[in-house]
Structure formats: structure tokens, C-alpha cells
Design a protein around this motif. Structure first.
Motif, PDB file in Angstrom:
ATOM      1  N   VAL A 163       0.835  -1.198   0.000  1.00  0.00           N
ATOM      2  CA  VAL A 163       0.000   0.000   0.000  1.00  0.00           C
ATOM      3  C   VAL A 163       0.876   1.257   0.000  1.00  0.00           C
ATOM      4  CG1 VAL A 163      -1.651   1.329   1.391  1.00  0.00           C
ATOM      5  CG2 VAL A 163      -1.993  -1.119   1.044  1.00  0.00           C
ATOM      6  N   ALA A 164       1.952   1.252   0.777  1.00  0.00           N
ATOM      7  CA  ALA A 164       2.849   2.405   0.830  1.00  0.00           C
ATOM      8  C   ALA A 164       3.538   2.626  -0.515  1.00  0.00           C
ATOM      9  CB  ALA A 164       3.881   2.214   1.935  1.00  0.00           C
ATOM     10  N   LEU A 165       3.994   1.567  -1.148  1.00  0.00           N
ATOM     11  CA  LEU A 165       4.625   1.706  -2.456  1.00  0.00           C
ATOM     12  C   LEU A 165       3.627   2.186  -3.497  1.00  0.00           C
ATOM     13  CD1 LEU A 165       7.041  -1.352  -2.626  1.00  0.00           C
ATOM     14  CD2 LEU A 165       7.637   1.063  -2.525  1.00  0.00           C
ATOM     15  N   LYS A 166       2.416   1.728  -3.394  1.00  0.00           N
ATOM     16  CA  LYS A 166       1.373   2.183  -4.328  1.00  0.00           C
ATOM     17  C   LYS A 166       1.148   3.677  -4.157  1.00  0.00           C
ATOM     18  CE  LYS A 166      -2.413   1.110  -6.851  1.00  0.00           C
ATOM     19  NZ  LYS A 166      -2.230   1.088  -8.259  1.00  0.00           N
ATOM     20  N   ALA A 167       1.143   4.153  -2.914  1.00  0.00           N
ATOM     21  CA  ALA A 167       0.938   5.575  -2.650  1.00  0.00           C
ATOM     22  C   ALA A 167       2.127   6.402  -3.140  1.00  0.00           C
ATOM     23  CB  ALA A 167       0.713   5.805  -1.160  1.00  0.00           C
ATOM     24  N   LEU A 168       3.325   5.856  -3.075  1.00  0.00           N
ATOM     25  CA  LEU A 168       4.513   6.585  -3.522  1.00  0.00           C
ATOM     26  C   LEU A 168       4.603   6.698  -5.033  1.00  0.00           C
ATOM     27  CD1 LEU A 168       7.193   5.167  -1.075  1.00  0.00           C
ATOM     28  CD2 LEU A 168       6.264   7.476  -1.113  1.00  0.00           C
ATOM     29  N   THR A 169       3.920   5.845  -5.743  1.00  0.00           N
ATOM     30  CA  THR A 169       3.986   5.857  -7.202  1.00  0.00           C
ATOM     31  C   THR A 169       2.781   6.562  -7.803  1.00  0.00           C
ATOM     32  OG1 THR A 169       2.935   3.698  -7.330  1.00  0.00           O
ATOM     33  CG2 THR A 169       5.339   3.743  -7.300  1.00  0.00           C
ATOM     34  N   THR A 170       2.333   7.641  -7.177  1.00  0.00           N
ATOM     35  CA  THR A 170       1.164   8.367  -7.667  1.00  0.00           C
ATOM     36  C   THR A 170       1.428   8.909  -9.061  1.00  0.00           C
ATOM     37  OG1 THR A 170       1.947  10.357  -6.583  1.00  0.00           O
ATOM     38  CG2 THR A 170       0.347   9.031  -5.383  1.00  0.00           C
ATOM     39  N   GLY A 171       0.536   8.623  -9.958  1.00  0.00           N
ATOM     40  CA  GLY A 171       0.621   9.129 -11.316  1.00  0.00           C
ATOM     41  C   GLY A 171       1.622   8.404 -12.195  1.00  0.00           C
ATOM     42  N   GLY A 172       2.393   7.514 -11.675  1.00  0.00           N
ATOM     43  CA  GLY A 172       3.382   6.807 -12.471  1.00  0.00           C
ATOM     44  C   GLY A 172       3.300   5.318 -12.240  1.00  0.00           C
ATOM     45  N   SER A 173       4.237   4.649 -12.820  1.00  0.00           N
ATOM     46  CA  SER A 173       4.269   3.205 -12.643  1.00  0.00           C
ATOM     47  C   SER A 173       5.316   2.836 -11.596  1.00  0.00           C
ATOM     48  CB  SER A 173       4.601   2.514 -13.963  1.00  0.00           C
ATOM     49  OG  SER A 173       5.942   2.808 -14.323  1.00  0.00           O
ATOM     50  N   PHE A 174       5.286   1.620 -11.198  1.00  0.00           N
ATOM     51  CA  PHE A 174       6.253   1.137 -10.213  1.00  0.00           C
ATOM     52  C   PHE A 174       7.663   1.194 -10.788  1.00  0.00           C
ATOM     53  CE2 PHE A 174       8.536  -2.290  -7.981  1.00  0.00           C
ATOM     54  CZ  PHE A 174       8.411  -1.809  -6.687  1.00  0.00           C
ATOM     55  N   THR A 175       7.794   0.929 -12.070  1.00  0.00           N
ATOM     56  CA  THR A 175       9.103   0.970 -12.716  1.00  0.00           C
ATOM     57  C   THR A 175       9.684   2.376 -12.673  1.00  0.00           C
ATOM     58  OG1 THR A 175       8.407  -0.805 -14.186  1.00  0.00           O
ATOM     59  CG2 THR A 175      10.354   0.423 -14.839  1.00  0.00           C
ATOM     60  N   SER A 176       8.857   3.373 -12.941  1.00  0.00           N
ATOM     61  CA  SER A 176       9.364   4.744 -12.885  1.00  0.00           C
ATOM     62  C   SER A 176       9.763   5.119 -11.461  1.00  0.00           C
ATOM     63  CB  SER A 176       8.331   5.733 -13.435  1.00  0.00           C
ATOM     64  OG  SER A 176       7.175   5.753 -12.629  1.00  0.00           O
ATOM     65  N   PHE A 177       9.056   4.603 -10.472  1.00  0.00           N
ATOM     66  CA  PHE A 177       9.417   4.851  -9.082  1.00  0.00           C
ATOM     67  C   PHE A 177      10.781   4.243  -8.762  1.00  0.00           C
ATOM     68  CE2 PHE A 177       9.437   3.140  -4.707  1.00  0.00           C
ATOM     69  CZ  PHE A 177       9.465   4.343  -4.014  1.00  0.00           C
ATOM     70  N   ILE A 178      11.003   3.015  -9.189  1.00  0.00           N
ATOM     71  CA  ILE A 178      12.280   2.349  -8.954  1.00  0.00           C
ATOM     72  C   ILE A 178      13.403   3.091  -9.678  1.00  0.00           C
ATOM     73  CG2 ILE A 178      13.595   0.210  -9.326  1.00  0.00           C
ATOM     74  CD1 ILE A 178      11.561   0.072  -7.043  1.00  0.00           C
ATOM     75  N   ASP A 179      13.127   3.546 -10.904  1.00  0.00           N
ATOM     76  CA  ASP A 179      14.127   4.323 -11.638  1.00  0.00           C
ATOM     77  C   ASP A 179      14.469   5.616 -10.902  1.00  0.00           C
ATOM     78  OD1 ASP A 179      14.270   2.410 -13.625  1.00  0.00           O
ATOM     79  OD2 ASP A 179      12.807   3.435 -14.915  1.00  0.00           O
ATOM     80  N   ARG A 180      13.471   6.265 -10.343  1.00  0.00           N
ATOM     81  CA  ARG A 180      13.695   7.504  -9.590  1.00  0.00           C
ATOM     82  C   ARG A 180      14.528   7.236  -8.340  1.00  0.00           C
ATOM     83  NH1 ARG A 180       8.406   9.775  -7.905  1.00  0.00           N
ATOM     84  NH2 ARG A 180       8.955   9.290  -5.781  1.00  0.00           N
ATOM     85  N   VAL A 181      14.236   6.162  -7.630  1.00  0.00           N
ATOM     86  CA  VAL A 181      15.016   5.799  -6.448  1.00  0.00           C
ATOM     87  C   VAL A 181      16.454   5.484  -6.850  1.00  0.00           C
ATOM     88  CG1 VAL A 181      15.304   4.056  -4.644  1.00  0.00           C
ATOM     89  CG2 VAL A 181      13.048   4.996  -5.106  1.00  0.00           C
ATOM     90  N   ASN A 182      16.626   4.751  -7.930  1.00  0.00           N
ATOM     91  CA  ASN A 182      17.963   4.413  -8.416  1.00  0.00           C
ATOM     92  C   ASN A 182      18.734   5.674  -8.765  1.00  0.00           C
ATOM     93  OD1 ASN A 182      20.114   2.811  -9.240  1.00  0.00           O
ATOM     94  ND2 ASN A 182      19.350   2.714 -11.332  1.00  0.00           N
ATOM     95  N   LYS A 183      18.090   6.624  -9.417  1.00  0.00           N
ATOM     96  CA  LYS A 183      18.740   7.880  -9.790  1.00  0.00           C
ATOM     97  C   LYS A 183      19.160   8.648  -8.538  1.00  0.00           C
ATOM     98  CE  LYS A 183      18.063  12.132 -12.368  1.00  0.00           C
ATOM     99  NZ  LYS A 183      17.106  12.949 -13.101  1.00  0.00           N
TER     100      LYS A 183
END
Length: 68
Positions: free
Chosen positions: A40-60
């Protein structure tokens, strides 16, 4: 036959008093609740985007000095 039934009764009472199995179930329930909370927390953190874009942002953010 009476001794056999008494032995079964004693084994059953011993099994019902055993608490190790209950601890395993409690830990499994805790792990399940924490897992659901993480999803649920990861879903909330990826608002408007996909999980992949969230992981890419964290990696960056972890690999560079700029974080957007």
C-alpha cells in the motif's frame, strides 16, 4: 482399550497445550500485515506513475547527486 483411549486423551491435551505452533501463526500474520502495508505504501509513492518509474527515480537518487 481403556489405556489406549487414555493415551490418546493425554496426547490430545498435550497437543492443545503446545504453544509453538501458535507463535508460528502469529509471526505469519505479522509478516502478512507488514507485507500488505508495504504494498500500500509503495502504491501511494507511485502516484501518477508506474512502479518501474518509481524504482528508476530511487535508483537515480541513490547513484547521482541530483534527485528529482
Amino acid at each position: 482399550m481403556k489405556n489406549f483411549l487414555q493415551a490418546i486423551g493425554q496426547s490430545t491435551r498435550g497437543f492443545l497445550r503446545e504453544e509453538e505452533g501458535a507463535q508460528v501463526v502469529e509471526y505469519a500474520l505479522i509478516i502478512a500485515v507488514v507485507s500488505i502495508a508495504l504494498v500500500v505504501a509503495l502504491k501511494a509513492l507511485t502516484t501518477g506513475g508506474s512502479f518501474t518509474s518509481f524504482i528508476d527515480r530511487v535508483n537515480k537518487c541513490l547513484t547521482t547527486t541530483t534527485c528529482t
